[in-house]
Scaffold this motif. Structure first.
Motif, mmCIF file in Angstrom:
data_model
loop_
_atom_site.group_PDB
_atom_site.id
_atom_site.type_symbol
_atom_site.label_atom_id
_atom_site.label_comp_id
_atom_site.label_asym_id
_atom_site.label_seq_id
_atom_site.Cartn_x
_atom_site.Cartn_y
_atom_site.Cartn_z
ATOM 1 N N GLY A 31 -11.446 16.940 10.278
ATOM 2 C CA GLY A 31 -11.112 15.755 9.502
ATOM 3 C C GLY A 31 -9.747 15.852 8.845
ATOM 4 O O GLY A 31 -8.977 14.884 8.819
ATOM 5 N N VAL A 32 -9.433 17.015 8.314
ATOM 6 C CA VAL A 32 -8.119 17.242 7.704
ATOM 7 C C VAL A 32 -7.023 17.203 8.765
ATOM 8 O O VAL A 32 -5.972 16.571 8.586
ATOM 9 N N ASP A 33 -7.266 17.861 9.882
ATOM 10 C CA ASP A 33 -6.283 17.879 10.958
ATOM 11 C C ASP A 33 -5.999 16.454 11.438
ATOM 12 O O ASP A 33 -4.838 16.075 11.665
ATOM 13 N N ARG A 34 -7.045 15.650 11.592
ATOM 14 C CA ARG A 34 -6.878 14.258 12.015
ATOM 15 C C ARG A 34 -6.062 13.473 10.994
ATOM 16 O O ARG A 34 -5.152 12.712 11.357
ATOM 17 N N ALA A 35 -6.379 13.628 9.708
ATOM 18 C CA ALA A 35 -5.680 12.879 8.664
ATOM 19 C C ALA A 35 -4.192 13.205 8.648
ATOM 20 O O ALA A 35 -3.342 12.305 8.537
ATOM 21 N N ILE A 36 -3.856 14.476 8.771
ATOM 22 C CA ILE A 36 -2.448 14.879 8.774
ATOM 23 C C ILE A 36 -1.743 14.322 10.009
ATOM 24 O O ILE A 36 -0.611 13.818 9.931
ATOM 25 N N GLN A 37 -2.421 14.378 11.162
ATOM 26 C CA GLN A 37 -1.833 13.817 12.387
ATOM 27 C C GLN A 37 -1.587 12.316 12.246
ATOM 28 O O GLN A 37 -0.587 11.794 12.764
ATOM 29 N N ILE A 38 -2.484 11.615 11.553
ATOM 30 C CA ILE A 38 -2.297 10.174 11.369
ATOM 31 C C ILE A 38 -1.012 9.894 10.602
ATOM 32 O O ILE A 38 -0.239 8.990 10.959
ATOM 33 N N ALA A 90 -7.974 11.009 3.529
ATOM 34 C CA ALA A 90 -9.158 11.516 4.218
ATOM 35 C C ALA A 90 -10.425 11.400 3.383
ATOM 36 O O ALA A 90 -11.537 11.469 3.913
ATOM 37 N N HIS A 91 -10.276 11.205 2.068
ATOM 38 C CA HIS A 91 -11.440 11.179 1.184
ATOM 39 C C HIS A 91 -12.188 9.857 1.244
ATOM 40 O O HIS A 91 -13.323 9.770 0.779
ATOM 41 N N GLY A 92 -11.563 8.823 1.803
ATOM 42 C CA GLY A 92 -12.185 7.515 1.843
ATOM 43 C C GLY A 92 -11.794 6.662 0.648
ATOM 44 O O GLY A 92 -11.379 7.176 -0.393
ATOM 45 N N VAL A 93 -11.922 5.355 0.806
ATOM 46 C CA VAL A 93 -11.529 4.423 -0.256
ATOM 47 C C VAL A 93 -12.631 3.383 -0.461
ATOM 48 O O VAL A 93 -13.426 3.119 0.443
ATOM 49 N N PRO A 94 -12.679 2.770 -1.649
ATOM 50 C CA PRO A 94 -13.612 1.661 -1.861
ATOM 51 C C PRO A 94 -13.299 0.513 -0.900
ATOM 52 O O PRO A 94 -12.155 0.357 -0.453
ATOM 53 N N LYS A 95 -14.283 -0.316 -0.619
ATOM 54 C CA LYS A 95 -14.091 -1.440 0.293
ATOM 55 C C LYS A 95 -13.012 -2.405 -0.188
ATOM 56 O O LYS A 95 -12.386 -3.109 0.607
ATOM 57 N N SER A 96 -12.803 -2.435 -1.488
ATOM 58 C CA SER A 96 -11.811 -3.356 -2.043
ATOM 59 C C SER A 96 -10.397 -3.032 -1.578
ATOM 60 O O SER A 96 -9.533 -3.923 -1.547
ATOM 61 N N THR A 107 0.136 -3.480 7.406
ATOM 62 C CA THR A 107 -0.289 -2.575 8.467
ATOM 63 C C THR A 107 -0.885 -1.349 7.794
ATOM 64 O O THR A 107 -0.215 -0.674 7.019
ATOM 65 N N PHE A 108 -2.166 -1.080 8.059
ATOM 66 C CA PHE A 108 -2.781 0.082 7.407
ATOM 67 C C PHE A 108 -3.582 0.885 8.410
ATOM 68 O O PHE A 108 -4.106 0.371 9.395
ATOM 69 N N LEU A 109 -3.650 2.183 8.155
ATOM 70 C CA LEU A 109 -4.402 3.110 8.992
ATOM 71 C C LEU A 109 -5.354 3.873 8.091
ATOM 72 O O LEU A 109 -4.961 4.373 7.031
ATOM 73 N N ASP A 110 -6.591 3.964 8.515
ATOM 74 C CA ASP A 110 -7.626 4.605 7.716
ATOM 75 C C ASP A 110 -7.829 6.032 8.203
ATOM 76 O O ASP A 110 -8.333 6.257 9.298
ATOM 77 N N ALA A 111 -7.421 7.004 7.379
ATOM 78 C CA ALA A 111 -7.577 8.420 7.736
ATOM 79 C C ALA A 111 -8.848 9.019 7.152
ATOM 80 O O ALA A 111 -9.011 10.243 7.130
ATOM 81 N N THR A 112 -9.779 8.161 6.696
ATOM 82 C CA THR A 112 -11.049 8.665 6.171
ATOM 83 C C THR A 112 -11.724 9.573 7.191
ATOM 84 O O THR A 112 -11.839 9.215 8.361
ATOM 85 N N CYS A 113 -12.157 10.742 6.749
ATOM 86 C CA CYS A 113 -12.872 11.647 7.648
ATOM 87 C C CYS A 113 -14.098 10.923 8.219
ATOM 88 O O CYS A 113 -14.855 10.298 7.467
ATOM 89 N N ALA A 284 -10.791 23.921 3.417
ATOM 90 C CA ALA A 284 -10.588 23.106 4.623
ATOM 91 C C ALA A 284 -9.286 22.322 4.615
ATOM 92 O O ALA A 284 -8.896 21.764 5.643
ATOM 93 N N SER A 285 -8.596 22.266 3.482
ATOM 94 C CA SER A 285 -7.307 21.570 3.432
ATOM 95 C C SER A 285 -6.133 22.536 3.305
ATOM 96 O O SER A 285 -5.005 22.119 3.040
ATOM 97 N N ALA A 286 -6.373 23.832 3.514
ATOM 98 C CA ALA A 286 -5.312 24.843 3.399
ATOM 99 C C ALA A 286 -4.812 25.256 4.775
ATOM 100 O O ALA A 286 -5.588 25.741 5.601
ATOM 101 N N PRO A 287 -3.518 25.070 5.056
ATOM 102 C CA PRO A 287 -2.984 25.436 6.375
ATOM 103 C C PRO A 287 -3.012 26.941 6.608
ATOM 104 O O PRO A 287 -2.916 27.734 5.667
ATOM 105 N N GLU A 288 -3.107 27.331 7.873
ATOM 106 C CA GLU A 288 -3.250 28.742 8.236
ATOM 107 C C GLU A 288 -2.048 29.565 7.826
ATOM 108 O O GLU A 288 -2.164 30.761 7.558
ATOM 109 N N TYR A 289 -0.862 28.938 7.751
ATOM 110 C CA TYR A 289 0.316 29.735 7.384
ATOM 111 C C TYR A 289 0.210 30.283 5.961
ATOM 112 O O TYR A 289 0.859 31.293 5.628
#
Length: 327
Positions: A31-38, A90-96, A107-113, A284-289
Motif C-alpha cells: 500500500g505504501v509502495d503504491r501510494a508513493i508510485q502514484i 494512503a490513509h484514506g479520506v472522508p467522503k466529503s 483532477t484527483f487521484l486516490d492513493a488510499t491503501c 511499513a512506511s520506512a524505506p529500506e535505505y
C-alpha cells in the motif's frame, strides 16, 4: 653500533562485537509502495507541482524526497489550486473530500491503501444493514478520520481501549458491527474484540481481519526476535501508527529495551554499547535505505554479525489508478 629492528605488531582490534537480528518482513508494504508510485507517476504525467492532501505516508524522509521531485503537501483541499492535480494520502479520506474535489472539477487521484478501502466498504455495508458500527482505532489518526467520514455522524463509535469496550452502551438496543484500523497491535486488538464479543455475542465481525497483512507480518517478525534482543531498534516516524505498534510488540514479546528511531542519526550509542544482541526492524512506511543506513552506522563502530530472521515472504502488489496507466 645501533640496530633498528622493524618489528610488525599483529593488529589486535579493540572493536566490540555485536549481533544484529534483522526482522523480515520489514519496511515498505504494498500500500505504501503504491501510494508513493502514484505521487511519482503523477509528477511525471502532469508535471510539477502535484499537490498531496496530508503526508502521503507517515515518514519525513519519504515526504522530503517527494517534495524535491515536485510534490506540495497540504492539510486541506482548499489549499490546492484549481489547475493542478491532487493526490489523497494512503490513509484514506472522508467522503466529503472527493465530493468537494469533484465539485471543483479537480483532477484527483486516490492513493488510499486498498486494505483501508476494504474497511470503508465494510462500514458502508454494515450501515446499510441498519447496524451501528464500532471502530477500534486511535482518535485523530488520519485513517480513523477517513473511516469515520464514510458515514454520517452518529453511525459509528470509536473504541480505543479495553475500558472503552467494557463501558460502551448501545442506544435503544441497536445492533452492532465491528471494523478496525489497519495498523493496530494484533494482540491488543484481539483483547478488545474478545471483550466486545463477550458483551455483545451477536456483533457482526469483519468477513476477513481488518488489520492488514503487512502490519501482522511485521509484528510477527518482531516477536520472532524480541526475546533474544538486549535492544530492539524500530525505524519509523513518531507519527506512524504501525511503527509505534512494533515498538510496543517488541517490548511485550521480551526485548529488554525497544525504541523508535527515525534514522541512523537518532541512534543512542550508549544504549548500543551496552547491548550484545540488537534487533532491527522498520515500519511499513520506512524505506529500506534507512535500514541500510543503520547497519552501516553500526558497522562503522563495531564488528557486526548480521542474521536475517524471516517469518514469511510478501508478494502482494496493488494496481495503480487507471488515470496513471492511460497513455
Amino acid at each position: 653500533m645501533s640496530v633498528t629492528l622493524d618489528v610488525k605488531k599483529d593488529h589486535i582490534s579493540d572493536r566490540k562485537s555485536k549481533t544484529v537480528l534483522l526482522a523480515a518482513p520489514r519496511g515498505f508494504c504494498a500500500g505504501v509502495d503504491r501510494a508513493i508510485q502514484i505521487v511519482e507517476r503523477s509528477i511525471e504525467k502532469f508535471g510539477a507541482p502535484v499537490y498531496v492532501r496530508h503526508e502521503i505516508v507517515h515518514n519525513r524522509h519519504v515526504v522530503d524526497r517527494l517534495t524535491g521531485l515536485g510534490a506540495v503537501f497540504v492539510e486541506e483541499l482548499d489549499e490546492c489550486p484549481d489547475d493542478r492535480p491532487v493526490v489523497f494520502s494512503a490513509h484514506g479520506v472522508p467522503k466529503s473530500v472527493p465530493k468537494a474535489a469533484q465539485a471543483r472539477e479537480l483532477t484527483f487521484l486516490d492513493a488510499t491503501c486498498p486494505l483501508v478501502s476494504k474497511v470503508h466498504v465494510e462500514a458502508e455495508r454494515h450501515a446499510k444493514e441498519g447496524l451501528h458500527i464500532l471502530l477500534i482505532g486511535h482518535e485523530g489518526h488520519p485513517e480513523v478520520i477517513g473511516t469515520m467520514g464514510q458515514l454520517p455522524a452518529g453511525q459509528m463509535s470509536l473504541i480505543e481501549t479495553e475500558e472503552d469496550a467494557r463501558t460502551f452502551e448501545p442506544v435503544n438496543g441497536q445492533k452492532l458491527s465491528l471494523v478496525t484500523q489497519t495498523t493496530l497491535s494484533v494482540d491488543d486488538t484481539a483483547d478488545i474484540i474478545e471483550i466486545l464479543k463477550a458483551r455483545f455475542p451477536d456483533i457482526a465481525l469483519p468477513y476477513k481481519e481488518d488489520i492488514c497483512y503487512a502490519t501482522t507480518n511485521r509484528q510477527a517478525a518482531v516477536k520472532a526476535i524480541a526475546e533474544r534482543c538486549d535492544l530492539l531498534l524500530v525505524i519509523g516516524s513518531k507519527t506512524s501508527s504501525n511503527s509505534k505498534r512494533l515498538v510496543e510488540v517488541g517490548a511485550k514479546a521480551g526485548s529488554d529495551e525497544a525504541v523508535l528511531i527515525s534514522s541512523s542519526d537518532a541512534i543512542d550509542w550508549d544504549a548500543i554499547d551496552k547491548a550484545d544482541v540488537i534487533g532491527l526492524s522498520a515500519g511499513a512506511s520506512a524505506p529500506e535505505y534507512l535500514t541500510d543506513g543503520v547497519l552501516a552506522a553500526l558497522r562503522s563502530r563495531y564488528d557486526v554479525s548480521c542474521q536475517e530472521v524471516e517469518v514469511t515472504k510478501e508478494k502482494v502488489i496493488f494496481r495503480l489508478p487507471r488515470l496513471l496507466l492511460d497513455k
